[in-house]
Design a protein around this motif. Structure first.
Motif, PDB file in Angstrom:
ATOM      1  N   GLN B 221      -5.585  -5.655 -13.159  1.00  0.00           N
ATOM      2  CA  GLN B 221      -4.881  -4.579 -13.831  1.00  0.00           C
ATOM      3  C   GLN B 221      -4.953  -3.291 -13.029  1.00  0.00           C
ATOM      4  N   ALA B 222      -5.957  -3.197 -12.200  1.00  0.00           N
ATOM      5  CA  ALA B 222      -6.151  -1.961 -11.459  1.00  0.00           C
ATOM      6  C   ALA B 222      -5.028  -1.739 -10.459  1.00  0.00           C
ATOM      7  N   PRO B 223      -4.435  -0.553 -10.470  1.00  0.00           N
ATOM      8  CA  PRO B 223      -3.387  -0.298  -9.497  1.00  0.00           C
ATOM      9  C   PRO B 223      -3.980  -0.248  -8.092  1.00  0.00           C
ATOM     10  N   MET B 224      -3.214  -0.744  -7.171  1.00  0.00           N
ATOM     11  CA  MET B 224      -3.752  -0.751  -5.819  1.00  0.00           C
ATOM     12  C   MET B 224      -2.738  -0.079  -4.905  1.00  0.00           C
ATOM     13  N   SER B 225      -3.232   0.617  -3.934  1.00  0.00           N
ATOM     14  CA  SER B 225      -2.335   1.374  -3.070  1.00  0.00           C
ATOM     15  C   SER B 225      -1.508   0.420  -2.221  1.00  0.00           C
ATOM     16  N   GLN B 226      -0.240   0.710  -2.140  1.00  0.00           N
ATOM     17  CA  GLN B 226       0.646  -0.138  -1.362  1.00  0.00           C
ATOM     18  C   GLN B 226       1.011   0.625  -0.090  1.00  0.00           C
ATOM     19  N   ASP B 227       0.875  -0.052   1.032  1.00  0.00           N
ATOM     20  CA  ASP B 227       1.264   0.591   2.291  1.00  0.00           C
ATOM     21  C   ASP B 227       2.782   0.609   2.411  1.00  0.00           C
ATOM     22  N   ARG B 228       3.375  -0.277   1.663  1.00  0.00           N
ATOM     23  CA  ARG B 228       4.803  -0.498   1.777  1.00  0.00           C
ATOM     24  C   ARG B 228       5.596   0.600   1.079  1.00  0.00           C
ATOM     25  N   ASP B 229       6.729   0.976   1.671  1.00  0.00           N
ATOM     26  CA  ASP B 229       7.638   1.923   1.027  1.00  0.00           C
ATOM     27  C   ASP B 229       8.136   1.279  -0.267  1.00  0.00           C
ATOM     28  N   PRO B 230       7.879   1.926  -1.398  1.00  0.00           N
ATOM     29  CA  PRO B 230       8.223   1.290  -2.672  1.00  0.00           C
ATOM     30  C   PRO B 230       9.713   1.016  -2.840  1.00  0.00           C
ATOM     31  N   GLN B 231      10.544   1.724  -2.078  1.00  0.00           N
ATOM     32  CA  GLN B 231      11.991   1.526  -2.199  1.00  0.00           C
ATOM     33  C   GLN B 231      12.485   0.352  -1.345  1.00  0.00           C
ATOM     34  N   GLU B 232      11.661  -0.030  -0.392  1.00  0.00           N
ATOM     35  CA  GLU B 232      12.118  -1.017   0.589  1.00  0.00           C
ATOM     36  C   GLU B 232      12.183  -2.412  -0.022  1.00  0.00           C
ATOM     37  N   PHE B 233      13.308  -3.068   0.189  1.00  0.00           N
ATOM     38  CA  PHE B 233      13.504  -4.391  -0.375  1.00  0.00           C
ATOM     39  C   PHE B 233      12.980  -5.477   0.567  1.00  0.00           C
ATOM     40  N   ALA B 234      12.359  -6.476  -0.015  1.00  0.00           N
ATOM     41  CA  ALA B 234      12.038  -7.698   0.724  1.00  0.00           C
ATOM     42  C   ALA B 234      13.020  -8.753   0.234  1.00  0.00           C
ATOM     43  N   THR B 235      13.549  -9.525   1.167  1.00  0.00           N
ATOM     44  CA  THR B 235      14.641 -10.434   0.824  1.00  0.00           C
ATOM     45  C   THR B 235      14.357 -11.850   1.309  1.00  0.00           C
ATOM     46  N   SER B 236      14.726 -12.808   0.504  1.00  0.00           N
ATOM     47  CA  SER B 236      14.715 -14.187   0.962  1.00  0.00           C
ATOM     48  C   SER B 236      15.971 -14.882   0.465  1.00  0.00           C
ATOM     49  N   ARG B 237      16.546 -15.684   1.339  1.00  0.00           N
ATOM     50  CA  ARG B 237      17.790 -16.380   0.990  1.00  0.00           C
ATOM     51  C   ARG B 237      17.459 -17.855   0.808  1.00  0.00           C
ATOM     52  N   VAL B 238      17.738 -18.364  -0.389  1.00  0.00           N
ATOM     53  CA  VAL B 238      17.318 -19.730  -0.708  1.00  0.00           C
ATOM     54  C   VAL B 238      18.503 -20.560  -1.217  1.00  0.00           C
ATOM     55  N   ASP B 239      18.255 -21.841  -1.306  1.00  0.00           N
ATOM     56  CA  ASP B 239      19.229 -22.787  -1.846  1.00  0.00           C
ATOM     57  C   ASP B 239      19.487 -22.440  -3.311  1.00  0.00           C
ATOM     58  N   ILE B 240      20.749 -22.135  -3.642  1.00  0.00           N
ATOM     59  CA  ILE B 240      21.033 -21.629  -4.995  1.00  0.00           C
ATOM     60  C   ILE B 240      20.856 -22.712  -6.051  1.00  0.00           C
ATOM     61  N   ARG B 241      21.104 -23.994  -5.666  1.00  0.00           N
ATOM     62  CA  ARG B 241      20.951 -25.056  -6.672  1.00  0.00           C
ATOM     63  C   ARG B 241      19.484 -25.203  -7.085  1.00  0.00           C
ATOM     64  N   ARG B 242      18.594 -25.082  -6.089  1.00  0.00           N
ATOM     65  CA  ARG B 242      17.167 -25.186  -6.416  1.00  0.00           C
ATOM     66  C   ARG B 242      16.726 -24.035  -7.313  1.00  0.00           C
TER      67      ARG B 242
END
Lengths: 281, 287
Positions: B221-242
């Motif tokens: 539950q404890a918030p943890m500092s993120q090095d990552r820009d909170p606005q930055e998107f991470a993306t993965s492209r997957v098989d849509i049927r799965r």
């Protein structure tokens, strides 16, 4: 909601149309969805969407400007071709069944020739942006169907025709439509492998609201071309059947949207072959 | 090798068949691993077949009133069975009103999981439904193929939005494209999008919850500092049927489904429902 949010950007668009319930538009478009591509004509009156097949049948859906709660167009006429299947998938992306939970609102923008059609849909705070490529518009058929040449015209409730059309014998190549001032007045016939069928409607039937036939006309139409009109019929409350002196058929459907507004869809079909349509009886 | 278990509580029977049902919607065959304190359903697909992985864990004591097992040997006290979850579902179909359900490993002409369902009857006679489901016993040398997949070092972790809308959207997108890109950031935003020759469509979900994880990747539950820009998107492209299959498989109505995105590598879904945990690993499909 959407219209106020982004009104600053709207200047760049030739056409901006918004509506609160996307199903008002999507149901009408489903009524003419028998080919993948459609041509869209936008004018200050509203949108006309045209689908054609085999240079013999044409379906038009009219979505008048009043259906939209916000409609701005900067030119007299805009035309583009679009993949109707994709457009419909986008319009119904949040599901096509009516959910009591809420409506999908739509904002549609088009910046002009060569630009994509942009759709912004919103339901329960979830936004969907769609960017659909538009294509060079084709010339659409002109059936030259004018009311002064109309020989026979019947307006009736759609109810009774739904059965006729949904149970058409598809082993028959043609649907024969007889319209006459005398018995049997209105008759639909098919000639299939298992035999012929004839469905007749007397002119004094409760279903018939207006009967203006001046000549007996028997015309045959390819069943494969008329079959898709069953989608429009299923949605409609009234239908007007007209034939002109060349045997061309015009079917006009009156469709009531969820919000109680009236829209029209029409089908034109050329006759399959001429069967003494000037014969007096 | 011995295994027998008995479920008596109606809720447990329901819960167990829901879990099996979920699995059956995702895979044709899977591995059922039985240990002293847990039952697992495992899928470990080869890369050629899509490379999806499933890891589903059930603590046996929460389901079974009687549970006895004896593995291949004292030092490797486990059983690995290859089973078609669909057959399990069908044999549990009559079980919703059962007094009890017994599951045991039997040897007919071939190894079987025998499901005995005792149905309530008005009279003194017992109504017993017995299903024999053929299984194949996985030899010990193949066990390493079915070890728990490593929790990936993900870039973004986000709670999935409400299923109804997402399901509709993905089902529609499925008609247009074979692949879907899922993006998420640490500001509670998620995007699913498809791109085709004719159209590009993306649906945005907002105000989602970003769970915090500590260094060992366990939820805290404890918030943890993120090095990552909170606005930055991470993306993965997957098989849509799965992906659609996964969304439609949800029979357990979990309180929360967490989606972890490893940028350009995989999507990792994590479901926690009561005591059952299910992890689904969906690798990216390259262009």
């Amino acid at each position: 909601m959407l219209s106020t949010q982004r009104s600053d950007d709207d200047d760049q668009y030739m056409l901006v149309a918004c509506l609160d319930n996307v199903r008002n538009v999507s149901t009408i478009l489903k009524a003419i969805h028998f080919k993948d591509t459609a041509t869209v004509f936008a004018s200050p009156m509203g949108l006309k969407i045209t689908v054609e097949d085999a240079k013999c049948v044409q379906a038009n859906a009219f979505i008048q400007e009043a259906i939209f709660h916000h409609y701005v167009i900067k030119e007299e006429q805009l035309a583009f071709k679009i993949n109707l299947t994709v457009l419909l998938e986008c319009l119904t992306i949040f599901g096509s069944s009516s959910m009591p939970s809420g409506n999908t609102s739509l904002k549609m923008c088009y910046a002009g020739y060569g630009c994509p059609l942009i759709l912004m849909l919103e339901e329960e705070g979830v936004l969907t942006d769609c960017n659909i490529k538009t294509l060079e518009p084709d010339d659409v058929l002109d059936f030259d169907f004018c009311s002064s040449n109309v020989i026979n015209k019947i307006i009736m409730k759609s109810e009774c025709l739904k059965e006729v059309f949904s149970e058409l014998d598809v082993t028959s190549d043609i649907l024969q439509i007889l319209m006459s001032p005398d018995h049997p007045y209105l008759q639909f016939s098919t000639f299939g492998n298992a035999g012929s069928t004839h469905s007749s409607f007397p002119k004094d039937s409760e279903m018939v609201e207006s009967f203006q036939c001046s000549q007996t006309q028997t015309n045959r139409y390819k069943i494969s071309l008329l079959k898709p009109s069953v989608k429009a019929l299923a949605l409609s409350t009234r239908i007007s059947i007209r034939t002109d002196d060349r045997g061309f058929l015009s079917l006009q459907y009156m469709i009531q949207t969820e919000d109680g507004q009236i829209c029209f869809v029409e089908y034109y079909c050329s006759p399959d072959e001429e069967v003494d349509h000037n014969e007096e009886s | 090798m011995k295994f027998r278990g008995k479920i008596v509580d109606t809720n447990c029977i329901h819960h167990f068949s829901n879990v099996v049902n979920t699995i059956s919607k995702l895979v044709k065959t899977c591995i059922m691993r039985i240990t002293e304190d847990k039952v697992f359903f495992i899928l470990s697909e080869r890369v050629n077949d899509g490379g999806a992985q499933i890891w589903c864990e059930l603590p046996q004591s929460h389901f079974f009133d009687e549970f006895a097992m004896e593995g291949v040997s004292a030092e490797s006290n486990e059983i690995y069975l290859e089973v078609a979850p669909d057959l399990l579902v069908r044999s549990l179909r009559t079980a919703h009103s059962a007094k009890w359900v017994k599951v045991k490993l039997t040897k007919k002409n071939f190894p079987c999981l025998t499901i005995e369902v005792d149905l309530p009857s008005g009279s003194v006679h017992q109504r017993l439904v017995i299903h024999d489901i053929p299984v194949s016993v996985v030899a010990r040398k193949h066990w390493p193929d079915f070890t728990e997949p490593e929790m990936p070092r993900f870039d973004v972790s986000i709670a999935m939005p409400q299923m109804r809308l997402l399901k509709n959207v993905v089902d529609k997108m499925k008609n247009l494209s074979n692949y879907v890109s899922l993006s998420a950031n640490n500001s509670g935003e998620m995007k699913v999008s498809v791109e085709t020759d004719m159209a590009s469509i993306s649906t945005h979900f907002q105000n989602l919850f970003n769970p915090s994880w500590n260094k060992d990747n366990t939820q805290t539950q404890a918030p943890m500092s993120q090095d990552r820009d909170p606005q930055e998107f991470a993306t993965s492209r997957v098989d849509i049927r799965r992906f659609a299959q996964f969304l439609n498989s949800q029979q357990v109505n979990p309180d929360r489904v967490i989606c972890n995105v490893v940028h350009h590598r995989m999507l990792h879904f994590f479901l926690l429902h009561d005591d059952v945990s299910l992890q689904y690993f969906l690798p990216v499909v390259s262009r």
